[in-house]
Design an enzyme around this catalytic site. Structure first.
Site, mmCIF file in Angstrom:
data_model
loop_
_atom_site.group_PDB
_atom_site.id
_atom_site.type_symbol
_atom_site.label_atom_id
_atom_site.label_comp_id
_atom_site.label_asym_id
_atom_site.label_seq_id
_atom_site.Cartn_x
_atom_site.Cartn_y
_atom_site.Cartn_z
ATOM 1 N N ASP A 28 1.166 -1.450 0.016
ATOM 2 C CA ASP A 28 -0.174 0.186 0.067
ATOM 3 C C ASP A 28 0.683 1.153 0.827
ATOM 4 O O ASP A 28 1.732 1.538 1.250
ATOM 5 C CB ASP A 28 -0.958 0.074 0.795
ATOM 6 N N HIS A 29 1.432 1.615 -0.981
ATOM 7 C CA HIS A 29 2.237 2.755 -1.456
ATOM 8 C C HIS A 29 2.020 3.933 -0.160
ATOM 9 O O HIS A 29 3.203 4.426 0.057
ATOM 10 C CB HIS A 29 2.332 3.450 -3.506
ATOM 11 N N HIS A 74 -5.612 2.826 0.851
ATOM 12 C CA HIS A 74 -5.317 4.139 1.753
ATOM 13 C C HIS A 74 -5.744 4.526 3.039
ATOM 14 O O HIS A 74 -5.108 5.084 3.686
ATOM 15 C CB HIS A 74 -5.220 5.444 0.913
HETATM 16 C C1 BG6 Z 1 -3.868 4.911 -6.109
HETATM 17 C C2 BG6 Z 1 -5.290 4.870 -7.203
HETATM 18 O O1 BG6 Z 1 -3.611 3.654 -5.327
HETATM 19 O O2 BG6 Z 1 -3.402 6.213 -5.479
HETATM 20 C C3 BG6 Z 1 -5.043 6.599 -7.651
HETATM 21 O O3 BG6 Z 1 -5.362 4.006 -7.547
HETATM 22 C C4 BG6 Z 1 -4.874 7.545 -6.892
HETATM 23 O O4 BG6 Z 1 -6.292 6.142 -8.149
HETATM 24 C C5 BG6 Z 1 -2.953 6.907 -6.404
HETATM 25 O O5 BG6 Z 1 -4.673 8.423 -8.300
HETATM 26 C C6 BG6 Z 1 -2.926 8.431 -4.918
HETATM 27 O O6 BG6 Z 1 -1.496 8.403 -4.770
HETATM 28 P P1 BG6 Z 1 -1.059 9.814 -4.451
HETATM 29 O O7 BG6 Z 1 -0.030 8.611 -4.087
HETATM 30 O O8 BG6 Z 1 -0.904 10.317 -5.695
HETATM 31 O O9 BG6 Z 1 -1.599 9.915 -2.900
#
Ligand code: BG6
Length: 492
Positions: free
Chosen positions: A182-183, A245
């Site tokens: 989960d980045h 997230h």
């Molecule tokens: C991803 C989603 O996991 O996270 C995207 O699939 C979203 O739809 C993105 O735009 C948002 O990530 P960050 O790091 O830009 O907040």
């Protein structure tokens, strides 16, 4: 900076195999992050990186693709040609369709030739391929001791499909060899939430229902679906953002202090939060949730089309969701956790807002006393604000006047000398070293799906179509009502 020590639990990998290596994620995030790690001398010295995908590139064409991606993504001041060449020298490529035995045999031969020690397989493909790829790895003798696997989200689109994927992967890899990404957990600001909570004695006594009136977790995006309409339309804000997230942020904000910063202790505590989430089902969805879909509007002064125009066909997929959640345990009994995420909102903002309870009695007649609040801003910039009441300067005879001021810690300024690292740098470093603390365990994913599935079932059953909101606004008006019914309001 508070440095959270990360204990390596295994020997660092010497081979990273990326499936889907020519895809969008790999080009936008993965290789630029590997460049950052390489440039800072953080990759294991002997690490080789093998890309694979169905496309018919050869190794040179693949290196050129990666070079172009790194140059596009890495800010000019951080870019160095020699370092890029150093990264490229680690790279190799095999075009392979993992469903084809002959292709897998060729890929296997290259893996064996490159492998000197532990191997990390990173599956950056559509999730339906995860189990078949794992099976193919096992069938070709490429799994087993000294191997582990990283999986991208989404793990399935509901609980049943998540279980099927997890079962498929578990046939080949033991759970402690599975690293679900989960980045958000790789973001500096998200880890800083842990440092703030567990590196300071100041907040813990207040961090509970006795002192906290409400919590808000917002992940707002200004962008639309950015050409990913096909994927997004089958997913929606609930599956794409909230299931992972936002619930991970909720876990980190609400969990009990783990005894150590290590995989089992941290993930056990997060799991307890997920299991304490009060179910929202058919009877509750109308009162506790709001789904929305953007129509044409303006973001940042720019006219933008609606979701359906972007997509090119009618759809009932939600691009916004707001939920009033409750964590039913001693610490959080009765405290609403308002969760909100959406596309085409006025600006990009990820923040956690904790509002404390009002003072029990005012000694300043006529003065308006706002409750204290803590704002933890994670994106676009990292900042922590403590909102306090302060005497408005002056000799006011009618009585003391108060105003709200912010103790404002701009972490970007404070740590200006530090490079802002993409989330995947942290995640790769940990996966290569075998540290799963910042990865999602199977039971967490499944508990999150169970909770989300009930809401989705409630929406389907009640035939709840998403409510329209103009692009560039904070979602449908019903989202405002969600908080106001409890005398709260969204922080904007
Ligand atoms: C991803 C989603 O996991 O996270 C995207 O699939 C979203 O739809 C993105 O735009 C948002 O990530 P960050 O790091 O830009 O907040």
């Amino acid at each position: 900076m508070v440095l959270v020590p990360v204990a390596a639990t295994r020997a660092p990998a010497t081979l990273l195999v990326i499936f889907g290596a020519t895809g969008d994620l790999a080009q936008r995030m993965l290789f630029p992050s590997l460049y950052g790690l390489h440039a800072d001398g953080l990759l294991p010295e002997r690490l080789r990186i093998l890309g694979t995908a169905r496309g018919g590139h050869d190794a040179d064409a693949f290196r050129a693709l990666v070079a172009a991606a790194v140059q596009r993504q890495v800010p000019a001041r951080e870019f160095d040609r020699d370092r890029l060449d150093g990264l490229l020298a680690r790279l190799d490529y095999v075009a392979a369709d993992t469903r084809d035995a002959a292709d897998m045999a060729r890929l296997g031969a290259r893996i064996r030739a490159l492998r000197e020690g532990e191997v990390v397989y990173h599956l950056s493909t559509a999730p339906r391929f995860y189990a078949p790829i794992c099976d193919a790895l096992a069938a070709h003798g490429l799994a087993g001791a000294g191997t582990r696997v990283m999986l991208e989200k989404p793990i399935g689109h509901d609980l049943a499909s998540a279980i099927a994927i997890n079962d498929g992967v578990a046939r080949v890899f033991a759970e402690d060899c599975v690293f679900r990404v989960d980045h958000y957990l790789g973001k500096e600001g998200v880890q800083n939430l842990l440092a703030l909570r567990f590196g300071n004695a100041l907040f813990e006594p207040l961090w509970n229902a006795r002192h906290v009136e409400q919590v808000q977790i917002t992940v707002a995006e200004a962008v639309g679906v950015e050409g990913r309409g096909d994927y997004y339309d089958g997913s929606g804000a609930m599956r794409d953002m909230l299931q992972n997230h936002l619930l991970q942020l909720l876990c980190l904000a609400a969990m009990e202090p783990p005894s150590q910063f290590e995989p089992t202790a941290v993930r056990n505590e997060k799991l307890k939060v997920l299991r304490a989430l009060r179910p929202i089902g058919r009877a509750e969805v109308a009162a506790e949730t709001v789904a929305g879909q953007y129509v044409a509007g303006a973001v940042g002064g720019q006219a933008v089309p609606g979701y359906i125009e972007e997509l090119g066909h009618p759809s009932r997929t939600e691009t916004f969701v707001a939920i009033r959640a409750h964590v039913d345990n001693w610490r959080w009994s009765g405290v609403p956790f308002y969760l909100r995420t959406g596309k085409r909102l006025p600006r990009r903002a990820t923040e956690i807002f904790l509002q404390l309870r009002a003072v029990p009695h005012s000694i300043f007649p006529g003065a308006r006393i706002e409750p204290n609040a803590l704002v933890i801003r994670l994106q676009p910039e990292e900042r922590i604000e403590l909102l306090l009441m302060h005497k408005t300067p002056g000799l006011d005879r009618a009585g003391v006047r108060l105003s709200q001021v912010a103790l404002d810690l701009d972490l970007h300024e404070e740590f200006a000398a530090h490079r802002r690292r993409p989330a995947y740098e942290r995640l790769y470093l940990d996966a290569l070293e075998g540290n799963g603390t910042l990865f999602v365990r199977r039971d967490e994913t499944e508990a999150a799906w169970e909770w989300v599935d009930a809401v989705l079932d409630g929406w389907r059953h009640g035939d709840h179509a998403p409510r329209p909101y103009a692009a560039g606004t904070w979602g449908p008006a019903a989202a405002i009502a969600l908080t106001e019914r409890r005398g709260h309001s969204w922080r904007e």
